[in-house]
Enzyme design. Structure first.
Site, short mmCIF file in Angstrom:
data_model
loop_
_atom_site.label_atom_id
_atom_site.label_comp_id
_atom_site.label_asym_id
_atom_site.label_seq_id
_atom_site.Cartn_x
_atom_site.Cartn_y
_atom_site.Cartn_z
N LYS A 11 5.88 4.04 16.95
CA LYS A 11 5.62 3.01 16.03
C LYS A 11 6.89 2.92 15.02
O LYS A 11 6.92 4.08 14.39
CB LYS A 11 4.40 3.07 15.39
CG LYS A 11 4.15 1.80 14.34
CD LYS A 11 2.83 1.42 13.77
CE LYS A 11 2.60 0.44 12.93
NZ LYS A 11 1.09 0.05 12.56
N ASN A 48 6.08 -1.43 11.46
CA ASN A 48 5.02 -0.94 10.09
C ASN A 48 5.49 -1.95 8.99
O ASN A 48 5.96 -2.91 9.14
CB ASN A 48 5.52 0.39 9.93
CG ASN A 48 4.25 1.21 9.38
OD1 ASN A 48 3.72 0.76 8.57
ND2 ASN A 48 3.81 2.41 9.94
N ASN A 55 5.04 6.15 3.22
CA ASN A 55 4.50 6.86 2.29
C ASN A 55 4.22 8.38 2.35
O ASN A 55 3.55 8.90 1.61
CB ASN A 55 3.04 6.16 1.95
CG ASN A 55 3.10 4.65 1.77
OD1 ASN A 55 3.85 4.29 0.99
ND2 ASN A 55 2.49 3.86 2.44
N THR A 56 4.71 8.77 3.43
CA THR A 56 5.10 10.30 3.56
C THR A 56 6.24 10.48 3.78
O THR A 56 7.17 10.10 4.68
CB THR A 56 4.34 10.64 5.14
OG1 THR A 56 2.87 10.26 5.06
CG2 THR A 56 4.54 12.12 5.53
N PHE A 104 -1.56 8.42 4.28
CA PHE A 104 -2.59 8.90 5.38
C PHE A 104 -3.82 9.88 4.73
O PHE A 104 -3.98 10.72 5.00
CB PHE A 104 -1.52 9.74 5.99
CG PHE A 104 -0.39 9.48 6.85
CD1 PHE A 104 -0.28 7.96 7.15
CD2 PHE A 104 0.57 10.15 7.68
CE1 PHE A 104 0.73 7.39 8.03
CE2 PHE A 104 1.39 9.61 8.40
CZ PHE A 104 1.67 8.33 8.39
N ASN A 128 0.67 -1.16 0.01
CA ASN A 128 -0.13 -0.01 -0.04
C ASN A 128 0.90 1.25 0.05
O ASN A 128 1.94 1.14 0.61
CB ASN A 128 -1.16 -0.06 1.19
CG ASN A 128 -0.28 0.81 2.32
OD1 ASN A 128 -0.52 1.82 2.71
ND2 ASN A 128 0.08 -0.16 3.25
N SER A 131 5.60 5.33 8.59
CA SER A 131 4.95 4.91 7.39
C SER A 131 5.83 5.38 6.30
O SER A 131 6.88 6.67 6.09
CB SER A 131 3.65 5.99 7.07
OG SER A 131 3.48 5.95 5.74
C1 LIG Z 1 -3.45 -0.74 3.64
C2 LIG Z 1 -2.86 -0.39 4.78
C3 LIG Z 1 -2.97 0.76 5.22
C4 LIG Z 1 -1.94 1.04 6.50
N1 LIG Z 1 -2.29 2.22 7.12
C5 LIG Z 1 -1.60 2.55 8.32
C6 LIG Z 1 -1.80 3.61 8.96
O1 LIG Z 1 -2.29 4.64 8.70
N2 LIG Z 1 -0.84 3.78 10.19
C7 LIG Z 1 0.01 2.90 10.88
O2 LIG Z 1 0.79 3.06 11.57
N3 LIG Z 1 0.12 1.82 9.99
C8 LIG Z 1 -0.52 1.56 8.86
N4 LIG Z 1 -0.54 0.26 8.19
C9 LIG Z 1 0.49 -0.71 8.72
C10 LIG Z 1 -0.30 -1.67 9.48
O3 LIG Z 1 -0.88 -1.23 10.77
C11 LIG Z 1 0.88 -2.96 10.08
O4 LIG Z 1 1.81 -2.15 10.96
C12 LIG Z 1 1.50 -3.54 8.85
O5 LIG Z 1 0.78 -3.97 7.69
C13 LIG Z 1 2.16 -4.96 9.44
O6 LIG Z 1 1.10 -5.72 9.80
P1 LIG Z 1 0.43 -6.85 8.94
O7 LIG Z 1 1.52 -7.40 8.05
O8 LIG Z 1 -0.38 -7.45 9.70
O9 LIG Z 1 -0.39 -6.09 7.90
C14 LIG Z 1 -1.37 0.08 6.98
C15 LIG Z 1 -1.26 -1.29 6.48
C16 LIG Z 1 -1.98 -1.34 5.18
C17 LIG Z 1 -1.93 -2.76 4.54
#
Ligand SMILES: Cc1cc2nc3c(=O)[nH]c(=O)nc-3n(C[C@H](O)[C@H](O)[C@H](O)COP(=O)(O)O)c2cc1C
Length: 342
Positions: A216, A245, A176-177, A114, A110, A174
């Site tokens: 985080k 993350n 993406n910022t 934000f 992704n 993140s």
């Molecule tokens: C579509 C998407 C959007 C995410 N948006 C955020 C976010 O806004 N803030 C954040 O701290 N992590 C965000 N994450 C990261 C997740 O919270 C998590 O830390 C990461 O995906 C690893 O866990 P997972 O393998 O169980 O997905 C996002 C992940 C995905 C897939």
């Protein structure tokens, strides 16, 4: 039932499927249908951060960015739900498409960036709290805010969410910022944590309640960097760490048609990398600092590996997309069995 529903959802474009499933979940809650799906697993509470978590399994940030659905999500059996990332001002995020399924790897890439309706909107939503588990609120900085002014964005968001959060997560990881991850290192981190601690102390005094603040972090660090970030966390006595993350390392999915997409990779390819960071963090932080482990938990045994590496609680995101609510029960049962053995 979820495997059937998943077939339908996976036939849709990923972000459309995401929005549609949350709408359905919200409607099911309004119609009081969700209690039919609430798992009948006994609570196994965890005391951490001065809070009582009904169980050790949480929903990770990013799924409910604006706090529209946490009451419904909570009914699926999560002990805690983290909403956000929310920024001081609303922002659109990156152009679509910005979310990609790598189904053959049980993974997601992704680059949402934000997208959210801003902190005031989220605060209005959390005023309607019915969820009696633990509510975390994850805060970030607006894209247009200069890197050197990041602290002031976190201060604004922290001040607004403080009265409503059981804990606050400061997201500096993140991918993406642009520039956000630079806040994880050296003087940038030192200055940020110093400023956040001052703000937290002021708000704690003002509200007569100390809300824990967690940081985080990204999985893309070598051990030297983990050691250094740990020293800074200990110096500033941060309340806890969320690791991790998404990763920028796509080498594990190079055979996928989406491997070249920009953004962060999550799900099964992240499991080992994030567990390693948790293990290194625990070694460098000592035994006392709370760690919430997240990254590629697709089944109960992945959660146990995170706990064994040193995490106190776990969170899921991608695994929940691939496995549905059954994953929550699966992990809760595995954790209960693990605790019974310990
Ligand atoms: C579509 C998407 C959007 C995410 N948006 C955020 C976010 O806004 N803030 C954040 O701290 N992590 C965000 N994450 C990261 C997740 O919270 C998590 O830390 C990461 O995906 C690893 O866990 P997972 O393998 O169980 O997905 C996002 C992940 C995905 C897939």
């Amino acid at each position: 039932m979820y495997p059937v529903l998943r077939k339908l959802l996976f036939s849709l474009e990923p972000e459309t499927a995401h929005d549609f499933s949350l709408e359905c979940l919200g409607a099911a809650e309004r119609l009081k249908l969700l209690s039919l799906f609430t798992p009948s697993v006994e609570d196994s509470p965890v005391e951490l951060l001065g809070l009582t978590f009904p169980n050790a399994v949480g929903l990770s940030a990013g799924l409910d960015k604006n706090g529209d659905y946490f009451n419904a999500l909570g009914q699926l059996g999560f002990g805690f739900v983290e909403i956000g990332t929310v920024t001081p001002e609303p922002q659109a995020g990156n152009p679509k498409p910005r979310m990609f399924r790598l189904a053959e790897h049980e993974a997601i890439i992704n680059r949402m960036g934000f997208n959210n309706k801003g902190v005031d909107y989220l605060v209005d939503r959390v005023k309607n709290r019915r969820f009696d588990g633990i509510l975390g609120i994850n805060i970030g900085k607006n894209k247009v805010t200069a890197e050197e002014d990041a602290l002031s964005d976190y201060e604004i968001a922290m001040e607004k969410v403080y009265p409503y959060a059981d804990y606050i997560t400061v997201n500096i990881s993140s991918p993406n910022t642009p520039g956000l991850r630079n806040l994880q290192f050296g003087d940038n981190l030192d200055r940020l944590l110093e400023g956040l601690a001052i703000k937290q102390a002021q708000l704690s005094e003002q509200h007569g309640r100390r809300v824990p603040v967690l940081i985080k972090i990204a999985p893309d660090m070598n051990e030297e960097e983990v050691a250094s970030i740990s020293q800074t966390f200990l110096k500033h006595k941060v309340d806890g760490v969320i690791a991790t993350n998404t990763t920028l390392d796509k080498s594990t999915v190079s055979d996928s048609p989406h491997a070249e997409e920009m953004g962060g990779l999550s799900g099964a390819p992240l499991t080992q990398q994030s567990t390693l960071v948790i293990k290194q963090l625990r070694a460098h932080l000592g035994g006392d600092m709370p760690i919430i482990g997240v990254g590629g938990i697709q089944q109960g045994s992945d959660a146990i590996e995170k706990l064994t590496a040193g995490a106190n609680l776990v969170q899921v995101y991608s695994g929940f997309i691939y496995r549905g609510p059954a994953l929550i029960t699966d992990i809760r049962k595995a954790v209960a069995a693990h605790h019974a053995l310990a």
